[in-house]
Design a protein around this motif. Structure first.
Motif, short mmCIF file in Angstrom:
data_model
loop_
_atom_site.label_atom_id
_atom_site.label_comp_id
_atom_site.label_asym_id
_atom_site.label_seq_id
_atom_site.Cartn_x
_atom_site.Cartn_y
_atom_site.Cartn_z
N LEU A 6 79.33 -68.19 -29.19
CA LEU A 6 78.39 -68.24 -30.29
C LEU A 6 78.92 -67.52 -31.52
N PRO A 7 78.65 -68.06 -32.70
CA PRO A 7 79.01 -67.36 -33.93
C PRO A 7 78.04 -66.22 -34.20
N ASP A 8 78.42 -65.32 -35.10
CA ASP A 8 77.55 -64.22 -35.52
C ASP A 8 76.93 -64.58 -36.87
N GLY A 124 84.29 -81.47 -28.30
CA GLY A 124 83.33 -80.38 -28.20
C GLY A 124 83.31 -79.45 -29.41
N HIS A 125 84.10 -79.75 -30.44
CA HIS A 125 84.16 -78.88 -31.62
C HIS A 125 82.81 -78.74 -32.31
N THR A 126 82.05 -79.81 -32.37
CA THR A 126 80.82 -79.84 -33.16
C THR A 126 79.64 -79.31 -32.36
N GLY A 127 79.17 -78.13 -32.75
CA GLY A 127 78.01 -77.55 -32.10
C GLY A 127 76.71 -78.15 -32.62
N LEU A 128 75.61 -77.70 -32.04
CA LEU A 128 74.29 -78.21 -32.43
C LEU A 128 73.31 -77.05 -32.59
N ILE A 129 72.52 -77.10 -33.67
CA ILE A 129 71.35 -76.24 -33.82
C ILE A 129 70.14 -77.16 -33.71
N VAL A 130 69.28 -76.86 -32.77
CA VAL A 130 68.15 -77.73 -32.43
C VAL A 130 66.88 -77.20 -33.07
N ALA A 135 54.69 -81.17 -31.29
CA ALA A 135 53.99 -80.78 -30.08
C ALA A 135 54.68 -81.33 -28.85
N GLU A 136 55.27 -82.51 -28.98
CA GLU A 136 56.00 -83.13 -27.87
C GLU A 136 57.12 -82.23 -27.37
N ALA A 137 57.82 -81.60 -28.30
CA ALA A 137 58.98 -80.77 -27.93
C ALA A 137 58.59 -79.38 -27.48
N LEU A 138 57.41 -78.92 -27.88
CA LEU A 138 57.05 -77.53 -27.67
C LEU A 138 57.12 -77.11 -26.20
N PHE A 139 56.61 -77.96 -25.31
CA PHE A 139 56.60 -77.61 -23.90
C PHE A 139 57.85 -78.09 -23.16
N ARG A 140 58.83 -78.56 -23.93
CA ARG A 140 60.10 -78.99 -23.34
C ARG A 140 61.26 -78.13 -23.84
N MET A 141 60.94 -77.02 -24.47
CA MET A 141 61.99 -76.22 -25.10
C MET A 141 63.06 -75.79 -24.12
N ASP A 142 62.66 -75.38 -22.94
CA ASP A 142 63.64 -74.90 -21.97
C ASP A 142 64.65 -75.97 -21.62
N LYS A 143 64.18 -77.18 -21.31
CA LYS A 143 65.08 -78.28 -20.97
C LYS A 143 65.92 -78.71 -22.17
N ILE A 144 65.32 -78.68 -23.36
CA ILE A 144 66.07 -79.04 -24.57
C ILE A 144 67.20 -78.04 -24.79
N ALA A 145 66.90 -76.75 -24.69
CA ALA A 145 67.91 -75.72 -24.94
C ALA A 145 69.07 -75.79 -23.95
N ARG A 146 68.79 -76.28 -22.73
CA ARG A 146 69.82 -76.37 -21.69
C ARG A 146 70.49 -77.74 -21.64
N ALA A 147 70.17 -78.63 -22.59
CA ALA A 147 70.61 -80.02 -22.49
C ALA A 147 72.11 -80.19 -22.69
N SER A 148 72.76 -79.27 -23.38
CA SER A 148 74.20 -79.42 -23.65
C SER A 148 74.81 -78.07 -23.99
N LYS A 149 76.08 -77.89 -23.59
CA LYS A 149 76.82 -76.70 -23.99
C LYS A 149 77.14 -76.71 -25.48
N ARG A 150 76.95 -77.85 -26.13
CA ARG A 150 77.16 -77.90 -27.58
C ARG A 150 76.10 -77.11 -28.35
N ILE A 151 74.95 -76.90 -27.73
CA ILE A 151 73.84 -76.24 -28.43
C ILE A 151 74.17 -74.76 -28.62
N ILE A 152 74.21 -74.35 -29.89
CA ILE A 152 74.50 -72.94 -30.19
C ILE A 152 73.28 -72.22 -30.75
N GLY A 153 72.24 -72.96 -31.15
CA GLY A 153 71.07 -72.31 -31.70
C GLY A 153 69.81 -73.13 -31.53
#
Length: 294
Positions: A6-8, A124-130, A135-153
């Motif tokens: 992760l970047p700072d 894999g160079h290109t990261g993702l900030i999600v 409301a649809e996404a609100l209760f799926r945050m955990d699965k969304i955050a774990r969906a890919s190693k590309r996700i950095i934020g």
């Protein structure tokens, strides 16, 4: 927490990709990261023009020492065109608005795999900030955050979420979603970004400072900025103060001495201190080390 390299980034400053005045001064603003915006800051009739400029602007700002992310659009035809225009070595990540579920991330990653291959960009160079904005996404945050190693934020989009939820974007209404976002991001190993409030309220800088101080206490590590005046506040408040660092070092030294004497917990300034408290102190010292070169 899974290591995603992760970047700072304490401060991520929005810069409209077609505004030369903002682009020209972006590198001098002191932001840890510049976010080129292809979404809300660009009128529909100028989207294609913005795509045509994003590569040269990203390369230019990267050559001036800036870390670059690009916020793309949500409808699929626009998103695909934005990805094609934005993927390059100078762009560290893409910000994805209105992510509905983990499957959306999977589709984005499939496209990124192909585009990186076509352009000769490292896999894999290109990261993702999600962005969590419905409301649809609100209760799926955990699965969304774990969906890919590309996700950095991970960040909650206050205004869009409020519309989706039929609520006003107040501190009370936004507290629970933001705490949930911190938990989801920390569990997945990505950066928890944001604060409890609306990004639109940038004129009251002291009020903004109070929100950022609270955000750090809640576990956030950085946030988006829509005005350059917010950048110094983000950089200062998301980094430990000199007083915090001194206190942390003193506590660690006292604890280490206690360990040498065979004690697993110590008394420090009238309070009982055990390993979890010491780990917090070590995190403060480590954060100071990351930003102390400034």
């Amino acid at each position: 927490m899974t290591d995603r390299n992760l970047p700072d980034w304490r401060s991520i400053l929005f810069v409209p990709v077609l505004n030369e005045r903002f682009i020209g001064g972006a590198a001098a603003r002191g932001a840890d990261c510049i976010q080129l915006d292809l979404e809300d800051a660009i009128p529909p009739e100028q989207k294609q023009l913005a795509r045509e400029h994003v590569a040269s602007v990203a390369d230019r700002l990267s050559s001036e020492g800036c870390d670059i992310v690009v916020r793309i659009n949500r409808p699929w035809p626009m998103a695909v065109a934005d990805i094609q225009a934005s993927v390059r070595p100078s762009v560290r990540a893409l910000t994805l608005p209105k992510v509905p579920h983990a499957g959306h991330i999977g589709s984005i990653c499939e496209i990124l795999d192909e585009v990186e291959r076509e352009k000769g960009v490292a896999a894999g160079h290109t990261g993702l900030i999600v962005m969590i904005e419905t409301a649809e996404a609100l209760f799926r945050m955990d699965k969304i955050a774990r969906a890919s190693k590309r996700i950095i934020g991970l960040i909650v989009g206050a205004e869009d979420l409020a519309v989706s939820m039929g609520m006003r974007p107040t501190h009370q209404s936004l507290l629970a979603p933001n705490v949930q976002a911190v938990a989801a991001a920390r569990a997945a190993g990505c950066m928890p970004l944001g604060f409890v409030g609306s990004v639109a309220g940038y004129s009251d800088l002291e009020g903004y400072r109070a929100l950022i101080r609270e955000a750090r206490e809640l576990g956030f590590t950085g946030a988006f900025a829509i005005h350059p005046n917010q950048v110094p506040i983000l950089n200062a408040e998301f980094a430990p103060s000199s007083e915090e660092v001194k206190a942390a070092r003193d506590l660690i030294a006292t604890f280490d001495q206690g360990m040498k004497e065979g004690r697993g917990a110590i008394s420090y300034q009238g309070k009982m201190v055990d390993l979890p408290v010491v780990e917090q102190a070590r995190a403060i010292v480590a954060a100071h080390a990351r930003f102390s070169s400034e």
